[in-house]
Design an enzyme around this catalytic site. Structure first.
Site, PDB file in Angstrom:
ATOM      1  N   ASP A 111       0.813  -1.219   0.000  1.00  0.00           N
ATOM      2  CA  ASP A 111       0.000   0.000   0.000  1.00  0.00           C
ATOM      3  C   ASP A 111       0.848   1.271   0.000  1.00  0.00           C
ATOM      4  O   ASP A 111       0.418   2.309   0.492  1.00  0.00           O
ATOM      5  CB  ASP A 111      -0.964   0.041   1.203  1.00  0.00           C
ATOM      6  CG  ASP A 111      -1.794  -1.217   1.308  1.00  0.00           C
ATOM      7  OD1 ASP A 111      -2.281  -1.663   0.268  1.00  0.00           O
ATOM      8  OD2 ASP A 111      -1.949  -1.733   2.425  1.00  0.00           O
ATOM      9  N   LYS A 149       2.305   2.310  -5.136  1.00  0.00           N
ATOM     10  CA  LYS A 149       3.084   1.891  -6.317  1.00  0.00           C
ATOM     11  C   LYS A 149       2.376   2.261  -7.623  1.00  0.00           C
ATOM     12  O   LYS A 149       3.017   2.537  -8.624  1.00  0.00           O
ATOM     13  CB  LYS A 149       3.323   0.373  -6.271  1.00  0.00           C
ATOM     14  CG  LYS A 149       4.203  -0.045  -5.102  1.00  0.00           C
ATOM     15  CD  LYS A 149       4.402  -1.543  -5.027  1.00  0.00           C
ATOM     16  CE  LYS A 149       3.229  -2.308  -4.470  1.00  0.00           C
ATOM     17  NZ  LYS A 149       2.923  -2.096  -3.061  1.00  0.00           N
ATOM     18  N   GLY A 186      -4.277  -4.088  -4.439  1.00  0.00           N
ATOM     19  CA  GLY A 186      -5.226  -3.071  -4.873  1.00  0.00           C
ATOM     20  C   GLY A 186      -4.485  -1.780  -5.124  1.00  0.00           C
ATOM     21  O   GLY A 186      -4.035  -1.120  -4.201  1.00  0.00           O
ATOM     22  N   HIS A 187      -4.282  -1.464  -6.387  1.00  0.00           N
ATOM     23  CA  HIS A 187      -3.588  -0.218  -6.724  1.00  0.00           C
ATOM     24  C   HIS A 187      -4.633   0.841  -7.038  1.00  0.00           C
ATOM     25  O   HIS A 187      -5.442   0.667  -7.940  1.00  0.00           O
ATOM     26  CB  HIS A 187      -2.701  -0.405  -7.970  1.00  0.00           C
ATOM     27  CG  HIS A 187      -1.539  -1.315  -7.726  1.00  0.00           C
ATOM     28  ND1 HIS A 187      -0.685  -1.714  -8.719  1.00  0.00           N
ATOM     29  CD2 HIS A 187      -1.078  -1.863  -6.601  1.00  0.00           C
ATOM     30  CE1 HIS A 187       0.239  -2.504  -8.195  1.00  0.00           C
ATOM     31  NE2 HIS A 187       0.015  -2.602  -6.916  1.00  0.00           N
ATOM     32  N   GLN A 201       2.092  -5.966  -3.098  1.00  0.00           N
ATOM     33  CA  GLN A 201       2.427  -6.050  -1.664  1.00  0.00           C
ATOM     34  C   GLN A 201       3.774  -5.358  -1.393  1.00  0.00           C
ATOM     35  O   GLN A 201       4.088  -4.417  -2.103  1.00  0.00           O
ATOM     36  CB  GLN A 201       2.440  -7.519  -1.186  1.00  0.00           C
ATOM     37  CG  GLN A 201       1.049  -8.154  -1.098  1.00  0.00           C
ATOM     38  CD  GLN A 201       0.508  -8.647  -2.422  1.00  0.00           C
ATOM     39  OE1 GLN A 201       1.209  -9.276  -3.187  1.00  0.00           O
ATOM     40  NE2 GLN A 201      -0.751  -8.374  -2.708  1.00  0.00           N
TER      41      GLN A 201
HETATM   42  P1  IMP Z   1      -2.887 -12.734   1.631  1.00  0.00           P
HETATM   43  O1  IMP Z   1      -1.971 -12.116   0.653  1.00  0.00           O
HETATM   44  O2  IMP Z   1      -4.341 -12.513   1.314  1.00  0.00           O
HETATM   45  O3  IMP Z   1      -2.553 -14.166   1.887  1.00  0.00           O
HETATM   46  O4  IMP Z   1      -2.669 -11.980   3.048  1.00  0.00           O
HETATM   47  C1  IMP Z   1      -1.468 -12.136   3.807  1.00  0.00           C
HETATM   48  C2  IMP Z   1      -1.089 -10.830   4.503  1.00  0.00           C
HETATM   49  O5  IMP Z   1      -0.677  -9.900   3.506  1.00  0.00           O
HETATM   50  C3  IMP Z   1      -2.218 -10.160   5.277  1.00  0.00           C
HETATM   51  O6  IMP Z   1      -1.675  -9.497   6.401  1.00  0.00           O
HETATM   52  C4  IMP Z   1      -2.761  -9.125   4.299  1.00  0.00           C
HETATM   53  O7  IMP Z   1      -3.373  -8.041   4.946  1.00  0.00           O
HETATM   54  C5  IMP Z   1      -1.457  -8.698   3.618  1.00  0.00           C
HETATM   55  N1  IMP Z   1      -1.668  -8.195   2.255  1.00  0.00           N
HETATM   56  C6  IMP Z   1      -1.920  -8.893   1.137  1.00  0.00           C
HETATM   57  N2  IMP Z   1      -2.030  -8.084   0.077  1.00  0.00           N
HETATM   58  C7  IMP Z   1      -1.814  -6.838   0.521  1.00  0.00           C
HETATM   59  C8  IMP Z   1      -1.759  -5.556  -0.118  1.00  0.00           C
HETATM   60  O8  IMP Z   1      -1.907  -5.405  -1.335  1.00  0.00           O
HETATM   61  N3  IMP Z   1      -1.502  -4.510   0.705  1.00  0.00           N
HETATM   62  C9  IMP Z   1      -1.287  -4.642   2.032  1.00  0.00           C
HETATM   63  N4  IMP Z   1      -1.335  -5.802   2.667  1.00  0.00           N
HETATM   64  C10 IMP Z   1      -1.588  -6.896   1.922  1.00  0.00           C
END
Ligand code: IMP
Length: 456
Positions: free
Chosen positions: A33, A36, A60-61, A244
């Site tokens: 977040d 990017k 989510g961009h 991420q």
């Molecule tokens: P997953 O990717 O859904 O398996 O989530 C694993 C961890 O990564 C959790 O703490 C999510 O909140 C975090 N996470 C996954 N995608 C994002 C993102 O795009 N931004 C921020 N945190 C993320």
């Protein structure tokens, strides 16, 4: 078939007539977040290909162009520039239904999605049983609650590594898909019932739904490693768009509170099929402060009124799940670590204007563990509890920086804040974001010239 004008792949690679294009990896230097999307948008003024290499629709961009807001989850940020080619690489876990929904929203918003978007035939497919397994295990007693986005990301990567996944090429092979889904559904239903008492999924319904989706997806599918290497050899420049962030990387992040992919710059290589020797630049993105969503360590978290203010002023709510983000102060030991793991040469500092109200800004300059200063980042999540963050209070600027477009236009304390970040991380600040819109951006001239960027 001989691609590339009758040359074999080997002849093409050796051909000296062709000039290789530039490449840059955009990587989150914190927990995701970082903003990017905006830097991808700036680079695509010049770079003509954007490739996603990891994650899935957990990302989510948010990009705001002329006041119009676009949230991109699977589709790379170059889709908002009609001349750009966009690639979803093999390192991505691909949810066909989420993809089709996103494409239809983009089309409804007037965005061109034809012959400019390609999906790797080697990307892994997320299926409904991945979500079922994830929901079951996240809520099961005794399991570590990661706080995932519930998109089935982890279980899809598990199946990939377990060599029992379905790839996009297989999705287009009706008979193979049928056998795969029937077998996988039987197995997953049994496991989910035994472990989590989940209701079984209907394989026939799933087959019908995914067969229909496969027909719509087919025109987007190709060998994207070939497409990217060909583009590069033809002189096209490529942005590798990370999802991420470093601290959510499966190997280098705050394990087990991480996502299941290689979010760091190394993932750009394995996740697209481009060679490591073809990576020219790595650009790390950091907020002027820090946030994280979900569970896990966060040494500079501000659990007070100031943290609440950062959340409000920065609108720190997840773009995908809407969850409030945890907020805190800039963490330099973490940024140095991100610099080392990714090989960051340029930093982009986003959301500078969110700090405008502060008279003083705490910045973590060192970690102490058992009273000793350390550069080492703990390998265990519980190791972070021992960290004592050492803060330096930087003078705030207490005036608006919103929309400022030159470094000289910033108040002196803001310039000093950026200079301090540069000194402490060893990376140059190439771009600063001073508001959500495309134009609310400072581009440092040296960054523009080194990357050969167009400023318009
Ligand atoms: P997953 O990717 O859904 O398996 O989530 C694993 C961890 O990564 C959790 O703490 C999510 O909140 C975090 N996470 C996954 N995608 C994002 C993102 O795009 N931004 C921020 N945190 C993320």
């Amino acid at each position: 078939m001989r691609p590339w004008g009758g040359l074999t792949v080997a002849q093409f690679q050796r051909s000296s007539k062709l000039k290789r294009g530039k490449t840059a990896v955009i990587v989150g230097a914190q927990w995701g977040d970082e903003g990017k999307g905006k830097i991808v948008d700036v680079l695509t003024r010049t770079f003509s290909v954007v490739a996603r290499y990891a994650g899935g629709h957990n990302a989510g961009h948010t990009v705001i162009i002329e006041g119009k807001k676009f949230i991109l989850q699977l589709v790379p940020g170059g889709i908002l520039r009609p001349t750009c080619i966009n690639v979803i690489g093999n390192g991505v876990v691909f949810d066909p239904l989420a993809f089709l929904k996103e494409v239809s929203t983009l089309r409804a918003g007037g965005v061109k999605v034809d012959n400019n978007l390609f999906i790797s035939n080697r990307a892994q497919v997320i299926l409904p049983y991945h979500r079922m397994m994830e929901l079951g295990s996240e809520n099961a007693p005794g399991r570590v609650k990661i706080g995932t986005t519930s998109r089935g990301i982890g279980p899809a990567y598990e199946d990939k590594m377990g060599r029992r996944g379905l790839r996009v090429a297989d999705l287009l092979d009706t008979e193979l898909m049928r056998t795969h889904i029937e077998n996988a559904c039987r197995e997953k239903n049994m496991i989910a019932h035994a472990l989590f008492n989940s209701d079984p999924l209907d394989a026939d319904k799933m087959l019908k739904e995914y067969s229909e989706a496969a027909t719509q997806i087919a025109p987007f599918v190709c060998d994207t490693a070939l497409l990217l290497n060909k583009s590069l050899r033809e002189g096209k420049s490529i942005v590798f768009e990370g999802a991420q962030g470093t601290m959510l990387d499966i190997d280098h992040g705050t394990y087990p509170f991480v996502t299941s992919s290689s979010a760091t710059s190394g993932g750009a290589v394995t996740g697209t099929g481009i060679a490591p020797t073809a990576i020219d630049t790595v650009i790390g993105i950091t907020k002027a402060y820090c946030t994280r969503v979900g569970g896990g360590p966060f040494p500079t978290e501000a659990l007070d009124e100031q943290g609440e203010q950062l959340r409000k002023r920065g609108n720190e709510f997840g773009a995908v799940t809407g969850r409030p983000r945890r907020t805190g102060w800039l963490d330099l030991p973490l940024l140095r670590y991100a610099g080392m793991i990714n090989g960051i040469s340029w930093l982009v500092v986003t959301k500078m204007d969110v700090l405008d109200h502060l008279a003083e800004i705490p910045v973590c300059v060192a970690y102490k563990i058992n009273g000793k200063t350390t550069e080492e980042i703990p390998a265990q999540a519980c190791g972070y509890e021992k960290i004592e963050s050492v803060y330096r209070k930087m003078p705030g600027w207490a005036t608006s920086t919103q929309g400022i477009t030159t470094v000289e236009g910033l108040p002196r304390p803001a310039r000093e804040y950026l200079a301090f970040v540069e000194k402490e991380t060893g990376a140059r600040v190439g771009m600063v974001s001073t508001g959500p819109d495309r134009d609310q951006t400072i581009l440092v001239p040296e960054f523009v010239s080194k990357l050969g960027l167009s400023t318009k």
